[in-house]
Design an enzyme around this catalytic site. Structure first.
Site: not given
Length: 248
Positions: A159-161, A163-164
């Site tokens: 998920v973090y990846s 968003t970035k």
């Protein structure tokens, strides 16, 4: 850190969304060292925001801290309005505010997913959208993404990846929108960097960095200072990775 003798940003006003801790406060201080007056936003770390303001003022620059959660579009818009009302102009924005939550696809909660999208993607867009009409022609927009947009080194970071990666793509499009006004839009993608947000997992990833260490906030701030300066005027729509050669 050596203070610039050239004051490349003298007379400029910068705004750093998420400027009270870690990479954010390092960016605020470096821009002030280069001569800029700086507005910073914070979500909860009021004391640390005040300390950053004091540090900027000790350099002879002006500073203002505004409480504004980047998940709240109205708060972001109001913060931009306050910054311009206070300083009369806006030349540089740095969108650093972000949240990090890790978890596998089987267990990641939808509320956490929505929160990360609100801050890490929607919040970035809203900050740029609110600031763009106020930016001087020839201004600078800089986002702080992550090398995970292109290299995901361990499970639980999907998920973090995501968003970035969205931020990196967003920057390409907004760069085209703002090019007629000579406003550049670029994205900095740090690798593992020593901050409060990353403290719990730095040891897990340090072995993946060929330089054998994690980054320091002032190193990220140095790249931001370059992108904020006139020297970077021919660079736009780019994502610049600064991660010690992270191998995955």
């Amino acid at each position: 850190m050596v203070v610039s003798e050239n004051f490349k940003l003298l007379g400029k006003v910068a705004m750093v969304f998420g400027g009270s801790r870690g990479i954010g406060t390092a960016i605020v201080r470096r821009l002030a060292e280069e001569g800029a007056d700086v507005v910073l936003t914070y979500a909860s770390a009021e004391n640390r925001a005040a300390e950053t303001v004091e540090a900027v003022e000790a350099m002879g620059r002006k500073a203002l801290a505004i409480k504004a959660d980047s998940a709240d579009a109205g708060a972001i818009q109001n913060a931009v309005a306050q910054a311009v009302d206070r300083f009369g102009r806006l030349d540089i924005i740095v969108v650093n505010a972000g949240v990090l939550r890790l978890g596998s696809v089987e267990t990641f909660g939808l509320e956490e997913l929505d929160h990360m999208l609100d801050v890490n993607v929607r919040g970035v867009f809203v900050a740029i959208q609110a600031a763009a009409p106020r930016l001087t022609d020839g201004g600078r927009v800089i986002t702080i993404g992550s090398n995970t947009a292109i290299r995901t080194g361990f499970p639980g970071s999907s998920v973090y990846s995501m968003t970035k990666a969205a931020v990196a793509t967003m920057v390409k499009g907004i760069a085209l929108d703002l090019a007629p006004r000579a406003i550049t839009v670029n994205n900095v993608q740090p690798g593992p960097t020593e901050t409060d947000m990353t403290a719990d997992h730095l040891e897990k990833v340090k072995s993946l960095v060929p330089l054998g260490r994690v980054g320091q906030p002032h190193e990220i701030a140095g790249l931001v200072a370059y992108l904020a300066s006139d020297e970077s005027a021919y660079m736009t729509g780019a994502s610049l990775t600064i991660d010690g050669g992270y191998v995955l």
